[in-house]
Design an enzyme around this catalytic site. Structure first.
Site, mmCIF file in Angstrom:
data_model
loop_
_atom_site.group_PDB
_atom_site.id
_atom_site.type_symbol
_atom_site.label_atom_id
_atom_site.label_comp_id
_atom_site.label_asym_id
_atom_site.label_seq_id
_atom_site.Cartn_x
_atom_site.Cartn_y
_atom_site.Cartn_z
ATOM 1 N N ASP A 97 20.935 -15.979 0.633
ATOM 2 C CA ASP A 97 20.435 -17.121 1.400
ATOM 3 C C ASP A 97 21.335 -18.322 1.117
ATOM 4 O O ASP A 97 22.264 -18.230 0.314
ATOM 5 C CB ASP A 97 18.964 -17.391 1.066
ATOM 6 C CG ASP A 97 18.770 -17.849 -0.369
ATOM 7 O OD1 ASP A 97 19.761 -17.971 -1.111
ATOM 8 O OD2 ASP A 97 17.611 -18.072 -0.764
ATOM 9 N N GLY A 99 20.500 -21.288 -0.149
ATOM 10 C CA GLY A 99 20.028 -22.201 -1.189
ATOM 11 C C GLY A 99 19.205 -23.345 -0.620
ATOM 12 O O GLY A 99 18.557 -24.081 -1.360
ATOM 13 N N ASP A 270 12.765 -9.983 4.626
ATOM 14 C CA ASP A 270 12.805 -10.080 3.165
ATOM 15 C C ASP A 270 11.549 -10.800 2.733
ATOM 16 O O ASP A 270 10.999 -11.608 3.497
ATOM 17 C CB ASP A 270 14.012 -10.907 2.684
ATOM 18 C CG ASP A 270 13.722 -12.404 2.782
ATOM 19 O OD1 ASP A 270 13.775 -12.939 3.904
ATOM 20 O OD2 ASP A 270 13.399 -13.027 1.753
ATOM 21 N N CYS A 308 1.059 8.359 -1.137
ATOM 22 C CA CYS A 308 2.352 7.725 -1.406
ATOM 23 C C CYS A 308 3.300 8.674 -2.134
ATOM 24 O O CYS A 308 2.895 9.404 -3.035
ATOM 25 C CB CYS A 308 2.130 6.461 -2.241
ATOM 26 S SG CYS A 308 3.658 5.636 -2.720
ATOM 27 N N CYS A 310 6.031 7.646 -3.884
ATOM 28 C CA CYS A 310 6.864 6.930 -4.867
ATOM 29 C C CYS A 310 6.771 7.607 -6.234
ATOM 30 O O CYS A 310 5.869 8.405 -6.487
ATOM 31 C CB CYS A 310 6.449 5.459 -4.962
ATOM 32 S SG CYS A 310 5.089 5.127 -6.100
ATOM 33 N N CYS A 313 3.348 7.124 -8.051
ATOM 34 C CA CYS A 313 2.215 7.911 -7.552
ATOM 35 C C CYS A 313 2.433 9.416 -7.770
ATOM 36 O O CYS A 313 1.525 10.137 -8.161
ATOM 37 C CB CYS A 313 1.974 7.608 -6.076
ATOM 38 S SG CYS A 313 1.377 5.927 -5.798
ATOM 39 N N HIS A 340 6.047 1.063 -6.693
ATOM 40 C CA HIS A 340 5.093 1.458 -5.651
ATOM 41 C C HIS A 340 5.102 0.482 -4.462
ATOM 42 O O HIS A 340 5.179 0.904 -3.303
ATOM 43 C CB HIS A 340 3.669 1.567 -6.207
ATOM 44 C CG HIS A 340 2.663 1.733 -5.125
ATOM 45 N ND1 HIS A 340 2.411 2.952 -4.528
ATOM 46 C CD2 HIS A 340 1.921 0.805 -4.446
ATOM 47 C CE1 HIS A 340 1.536 2.774 -3.546
ATOM 48 N NE2 HIS A 340 1.223 1.484 -3.476
HETATM 49 ZN ZN LIG Z 1 3.215 4.853 -4.832
#
Ligand SMILES: [Zn+2]
Length: 380
Positions: A97, A99, A270, A308, A310, A313, A340
């Site tokens: 970015d 700033g 973002d 999930c 991830c 999980c 996660h």
């Molecule tokens: Zn997860």
């Protein structure tokens, strides 16, 4: 004036479903499939996550903050050590970015047409950030995408104040383009300001589009205006931007905000929310957001979200274990919940992309929102 178009960059629009878009954004550090979500690495690190862990969530591109890195460790050191990619060991695309958002929120700042004077919160000295200085820092850091130094109008703002912000933003983009020393390997994105005033947004977008920049952002959103106004501004501003350039909605937001904005034709996002919320035990699931410090999870043997994929999980970590880690103030609680939450955001945008490619974004959005709202209000 240096040529703003960067040959290493390109945006290929692959499919549209309503106004929602799927595309590929090419950068010197690889392609980015859109829509995509950029986790935020404020000080050159996505908080509580290693680059490998960030990559494993499906994140393709990350954001780092010019203001924070210029204050500490300073852009000269980052450049000396090989640039930001090498410094933080992230081999994929990076966006910095300008700033501006940080200095505009500092108390006691002095704003003029030249730039912003402020007190350095690290060493107490007076500093100035101008369009030229912001671009100089971003050139030294070496991110793939750098952002124009703009005036981020606070919310709420009068039309007169927002008009001043647009005037400065348009003066400053000319100065940014002139100052930009690396147009071949860094894409400079312009930022549309104008608060909630359609005519100001239109004027700002038209002037920026005339500069033929490699990408465009919608700024001055997610500043406290709420979901409805965010949607109204984004729905109006997105179609003002060129079809064949990436569109970035800055600092947004909650899952429902992303889903709405993708529907208006936004490609890049973002936000600090997934990592920030993770550190306070607030985690996203397909059935809404839950807070793991709630007593009801004290003996809960299930993972955060059974659907999930991830590593937290799938790794067998139960809600009861995470509840315990937060109670014991263990760092692993932030690591697992950050993994996660970022994975949740990346899965969300990847799922939206598949729906757009299949021409069924509207149905997908309805299915997601029904499921996400199923548990009722988010646990705070
Ligand atoms: Zn997860």
């Amino acid at each position: 004036m240096a040529a703003p178009a960067a040959p290493a960059f390109g945006f290929r629009l692959e499919a549209r479903s309503g106004a929602a878009r799927a595309g590929t954004f090419s950068t010197p550090h690889g392609p980015v499939e859109t829509p995509t979500f950029m986790p935020v690495g404020t000080h050159g690190a996505v908080k509580a996550m290693t680059p490998d862990q960030v990559r494993a969530t499906g994140a393709q591109m990350i954001l780092a903050n010019t203001y924070h890195l210029a204050l500490r460790p300073g852009e000269a050191l980052v450049r000396k050590l090989g640039g930001l990619h090498r410094f933080m060991q992230w081999s994929g695309p990076i966006l910095t970015d300008s700033g501006g958002f940080q200095v505009f929120s500092l108390p006691g700042k002095e704003l003029s047409d030249h730039g912003v004077r402020f007190r350095n919160e690290v060493d107490g000295t007076t500093m100035e950030l101008t369009p030229e200085r912001s671009i100089e820092i971003q050139n030294a850091l070496g991110a793939d995408v750098i952002m124009a130094f703009d005036e981020c109008t606070p919310w709420p703002a009068s039309e007169a104040l927002a008009a001043t912000g647009v005037r400065r933003t348009l003066d400053w983009i000319e100065r940014c383009v002139r100052a930009h020393a690396r147009p071949d390997d860094q894409a400079l994105f312009g930022i549309v300001q104008g608060s909630v005033y359609p005519e100001l947004r239109e004027r700002c977008a038209a002037a920026l589009v005339a500069l033929d920049l490699p990408g465009y952002a919608i700024g001055g959103v997610s500043v406290g205006e709420g979901h409805e106004l965010l949607c109204r501004v984004t729905e109006h501003a997105a179609p003002l931007l060129p079809e064949q350039k990436p569109r970035y909605l800055m600092g947004v937001g909650l899952p429902e905000d992303l889903v709405a904005a993708i529907g208006y034709g936004i490609d890049l996002f973002d936000c600090v929310i997934p990592t920030r919320y993770a550190r306070s035990a607030s985690v996203f699931t397909a059935r809404g957001r839950i807070r793991l410090t709630n007593r009801r999870y004290r003996r809960d043997a299930y993972p955060i979200d059974t659907s999930c994929g991830c590593s937290a999980c799938r790794g067998g970590f139960s809600r009861a274990y995470l509840h315990h880690l937060f109670a014991a103030n263990e760092i692993l609680s932030a690591i697992l919940c950050s993994i996660h939450n970022v994975h949740f955001y990346e899965s969300l945008v990847a799922s939206a992309r598949r729906a757009i490619l299949a021409g069924r974004f509207d149905d997908w959005r309805t299915e997601f929102l029904v499921g996400y709202g199923a548990a009722g209000a988010a646990e705070d």
